[in-house]
Write an enzyme that holds these catalytic residues in place. Sequence first.
Site, PDB file in Angstrom:
ATOM      1  N   ASN A   7      -2.128   0.081   6.981  1.00 43.45           N
ATOM      2  CA  ASN A   7      -1.658  -1.228   7.461  1.00 43.45           C
ATOM      3  C   ASN A   7      -0.780  -1.961   6.442  1.00 43.45           C
ATOM      4  O   ASN A   7      -0.734  -3.181   6.389  1.00 43.45           O
ATOM      5  CB  ASN A   7      -2.821  -2.095   7.974  1.00 43.45           C
ATOM      6  CG  ASN A   7      -3.809  -2.453   6.886  1.00 43.45           C
ATOM      7  OD1 ASN A   7      -3.642  -2.062   5.729  1.00 43.45           O
ATOM      8  ND2 ASN A   7      -4.823  -3.228   7.228  1.00 43.45           N
ATOM      9  N   LYS A  58       0.828  -1.206   0.000  1.00 39.79           N
ATOM     10  CA  LYS A  58       0.000   0.000   0.000  1.00 39.79           C
ATOM     11  C   LYS A  58       0.871   1.269   0.000  1.00 39.79           C
ATOM     12  O   LYS A  58       2.085   1.204   0.212  1.00 39.79           O
ATOM     13  CB  LYS A  58      -0.948  -0.059   1.204  1.00 39.79           C
ATOM     14  CG  LYS A  58      -1.981  -1.201   1.102  1.00 39.79           C
ATOM     15  CD  LYS A  58      -2.915  -1.190   2.305  1.00 39.79           C
ATOM     16  CE  LYS A  58      -4.008  -2.244   2.183  1.00 39.79           C
ATOM     17  NZ  LYS A  58      -4.913  -2.232   3.369  1.00 39.79           N
ATOM     18  N   ARG A  87      -1.015 -14.656   3.775  1.00 43.24           N
ATOM     19  CA  ARG A  87      -1.906 -14.065   4.796  1.00 43.24           C
ATOM     20  C   ARG A  87      -1.307 -14.211   6.199  1.00 43.24           C
ATOM     21  O   ARG A  87      -1.408 -13.310   7.023  1.00 43.24           O
ATOM     22  CB  ARG A  87      -3.289 -14.738   4.768  1.00 43.24           C
ATOM     23  CG  ARG A  87      -4.117 -14.416   3.536  1.00 43.24           C
ATOM     24  CD  ARG A  87      -4.778 -13.057   3.584  1.00 43.24           C
ATOM     25  NE  ARG A  87      -5.794 -12.946   4.597  1.00 43.24           N
ATOM     26  CZ  ARG A  87      -6.595 -11.883   4.718  1.00 43.24           C
ATOM     27  NH1 ARG A  87      -6.484 -10.856   3.879  1.00 43.24           N
ATOM     28  NH2 ARG A  87      -7.505 -11.828   5.659  1.00 43.24           N
ATOM     29  N   THR A 146      -5.736  -7.720  10.302  1.00 38.43           N
ATOM     30  CA  THR A 146      -6.060  -6.423   9.689  1.00 38.43           C
ATOM     31  C   THR A 146      -5.601  -5.256  10.560  1.00 38.43           C
ATOM     32  O   THR A 146      -5.014  -4.293  10.075  1.00 38.43           O
ATOM     33  CB  THR A 146      -7.590  -6.328   9.474  1.00 38.43           C
ATOM     34  OG1 THR A 146      -8.016  -7.482   8.738  1.00 38.43           O
ATOM     35  CG2 THR A 146      -7.960  -5.076   8.711  1.00 38.43           C
ATOM     36  N   TYR A 176     -12.538  -2.619  -3.054  1.00 41.87           N
ATOM     37  CA  TYR A 176     -13.080  -2.561  -1.696  1.00 41.87           C
ATOM     38  C   TYR A 176     -14.592  -2.323  -1.703  1.00 41.87           C
ATOM     39  O   TYR A 176     -15.127  -1.704  -0.776  1.00 41.87           O
ATOM     40  CB  TYR A 176     -12.362  -1.478  -0.893  1.00 41.87           C
ATOM     41  CG  TYR A 176     -10.949  -1.867  -0.464  1.00 41.87           C
ATOM     42  CD1 TYR A 176     -10.701  -3.075   0.190  1.00 41.87           C
ATOM     43  CD2 TYR A 176      -9.873  -1.028  -0.697  1.00 41.87           C
ATOM     44  CE1 TYR A 176      -9.413  -3.439   0.585  1.00 41.87           C
ATOM     45  CE2 TYR A 176      -8.581  -1.388  -0.298  1.00 41.87           C
ATOM     46  CZ  TYR A 176      -8.360  -2.592   0.339  1.00 41.87           C
ATOM     47  OH  TYR A 176      -7.096  -2.960   0.739  1.00 41.87           O
ATOM     48  N   HIS A 180      -1.967  -5.461   1.329  1.00 39.83           N
ATOM     49  CA  HIS A 180      -3.193  -6.226   1.061  1.00 39.83           C
ATOM     50  C   HIS A 180      -2.771  -7.592   0.523  1.00 39.83           C
ATOM     51  O   HIS A 180      -1.843  -7.686  -0.276  1.00 39.83           O
ATOM     52  CB  HIS A 180      -4.068  -5.532   0.008  1.00 39.83           C
ATOM     53  CG  HIS A 180      -5.102  -6.469  -0.563  1.00 39.83           C
ATOM     54  ND1 HIS A 180      -6.292  -6.724   0.087  1.00 39.83           N
ATOM     55  CD2 HIS A 180      -5.088  -7.258  -1.670  1.00 39.83           C
ATOM     56  CE1 HIS A 180      -6.973  -7.624  -0.617  1.00 39.83           C
ATOM     57  NE2 HIS A 180      -6.273  -7.960  -1.693  1.00 39.83           N
ATOM     58  N   GLU A 205      -8.750 -11.024  -8.100  1.00 40.04           N
ATOM     59  CA  GLU A 205      -7.871  -9.868  -7.863  1.00 40.04           C
ATOM     60  C   GLU A 205      -6.671  -9.857  -8.804  1.00 40.04           C
ATOM     61  O   GLU A 205      -6.213  -8.791  -9.217  1.00 40.04           O
ATOM     62  CB  GLU A 205      -7.432  -9.850  -6.396  1.00 40.04           C
ATOM     63  CG  GLU A 205      -8.615  -9.596  -5.465  1.00 40.04           C
ATOM     64  CD  GLU A 205      -8.260  -9.512  -3.995  1.00 40.04           C
ATOM     65  OE1 GLU A 205      -9.110  -9.039  -3.226  1.00 40.04           O
ATOM     66  OE2 GLU A 205      -7.150  -9.933  -3.604  1.00 40.04           O
TER      67      GLU A 205
HETATM   68  P1  GDP Z   1      -7.662  -7.301   5.222  1.00 39.21           P
HETATM   69  O1  GDP Z   1      -8.056  -8.460   4.323  1.00 39.21           O
HETATM   70  O2  GDP Z   1      -6.916  -7.768   6.449  1.00 39.21           O
HETATM   71  O3  GDP Z   1      -6.927  -6.189   4.503  1.00 39.21           O
HETATM   72  O4  GDP Z   1      -9.015  -6.660   5.822  1.00 39.21           O
HETATM   73  P2  GDP Z   1     -10.436  -6.312   5.158  1.00 39.21           P
HETATM   74  O5  GDP Z   1     -10.586  -6.930   3.798  1.00 39.21           O
HETATM   75  O6  GDP Z   1     -11.483  -6.620   6.188  1.00 39.21           O
HETATM   76  O7  GDP Z   1     -10.396  -4.717   5.011  1.00 39.21           O
HETATM   77  C1  GDP Z   1      -9.745  -4.091   3.941  1.00 39.21           C
HETATM   78  C2  GDP Z   1      -8.995  -2.881   4.436  1.00 39.21           C
HETATM   79  O8  GDP Z   1      -9.937  -1.909   4.925  1.00 39.21           O
HETATM   80  C3  GDP Z   1      -8.078  -3.145   5.624  1.00 39.21           C
HETATM   81  O9  GDP Z   1      -6.813  -3.629   5.242  1.00 39.21           O
HETATM   82  C4  GDP Z   1      -7.990  -1.783   6.291  1.00 39.21           C
HETATM   83  O10 GDP Z   1      -7.025  -0.964   5.627  1.00 39.21           O
HETATM   84  C5  GDP Z   1      -9.373  -1.225   6.038  1.00 39.21           C
HETATM   85  N1  GDP Z   1     -10.239  -1.458   7.210  1.00 39.21           N
HETATM   86  C6  GDP Z   1     -10.904  -2.598   7.557  1.00 39.21           C
HETATM   87  N2  GDP Z   1     -11.575  -2.446   8.703  1.00 39.21           N
HETATM   88  C7  GDP Z   1     -11.339  -1.150   9.091  1.00 39.21           C
HETATM   89  C8  GDP Z   1     -11.784  -0.368  10.221  1.00 39.21           C
HETATM   90  O11 GDP Z   1     -12.515  -0.811  11.108  1.00 39.21           O
HETATM   91  N3  GDP Z   1     -11.321   0.933  10.273  1.00 39.21           N
HETATM   92  C9  GDP Z   1     -10.505   1.467   9.316  1.00 39.21           C
HETATM   93  N4  GDP Z   1     -10.099   2.740   9.458  1.00 39.21           N
HETATM   94  N5  GDP Z   1     -10.077   0.752   8.252  1.00 39.21           N
HETATM   95  C10 GDP Z   1     -10.485  -0.533   8.146  1.00 39.21           C
END
Ligand code: GDP
Length: 148
Positions: free
Chosen positions: A112, A9, A85, A91, A49, A115, A126
Site C-alpha cells: 500500500n 515502502k 495521513r 490502509t 510493526y 507509511h 518513529e
Molecule cells: P496504516 O497506519 O494505515 O499503515 O495501517 P496499520 O498501522 O493498521 O497497519 C500497518 C500496515 O500493516 C498497513 O499499512 C498494511 O501494509 C499492513 N496491514 C494492516 N492490516 C492488514 C491486513 O488486514 N492484511 C494485510 N495483508 N496487511 C495489513
Amino acid sequence: MQTTLVLLKPDTVQRGLIGAIISRFENKGLKISWMKLVQLPKSIVEEHYDFLADKPFFPGILAYMTGSPVVAMAITGKDSIKTVRMLTGATNPTEALPGSIRWDFALSIDANIIHASDSEETAAKELKRFFSEWEIYSYEKISDKVVA
Ligand code: GDP
C-alpha cells in the site's frame, strides 16, 4: 509546526514512484526536512510493526519491508501529521478516497505504498527510530513563510 515520519515502502521504490509521491507533499506546501534511501533490517521492521506481531499477515509484512529499500522522510508543516495521513488515505487502498496516494497508486493492502505516523506520540517515536541524532537538523525554505 509538526514533523511526521513517512516511509515510501518498497513497492514505491520498485515501481519508480518516489518522485510522484514526494510531489504530493511538496505540492501541498509541506517541507521535506530529512530524507534517505535505506534497506531496513528485520529488527527495525519488527519494532515498527510490533503491534501486528500476532497477525497472520505479519511474516508477509516482514518479507515485503525488508525485501528492498524504502525512502524514509521527515515531513514538516502546519498540522503535518493529520495532513499527511489525509493525503495518504485509508490502509486498504480499495477503501481510500479517490485523490489520496493509496487510492491513486496502490491496489492491495499488502503493498500500500506508504507509511505515515498517526499521532504526535507515534511521530516522535518513529522519527527517532529512523533517524539518528546527527541526521536531524532544520533549515529554512523561502516558501515556509508563504504557506504557513
Ligand atoms: P496504516 O497506519 O494505515 O499503515 O495501517 P496499520 O498501522 O493498521 O497497519 C500497518 C500496515 O500493516 C498497513 O499499512 C498494511 O501494509 C499492513 N496491514 C494492516 N492490516 C492488514 C491486513 O488486514 N492484511 C494485510 N495483508 N496487511 C495489513
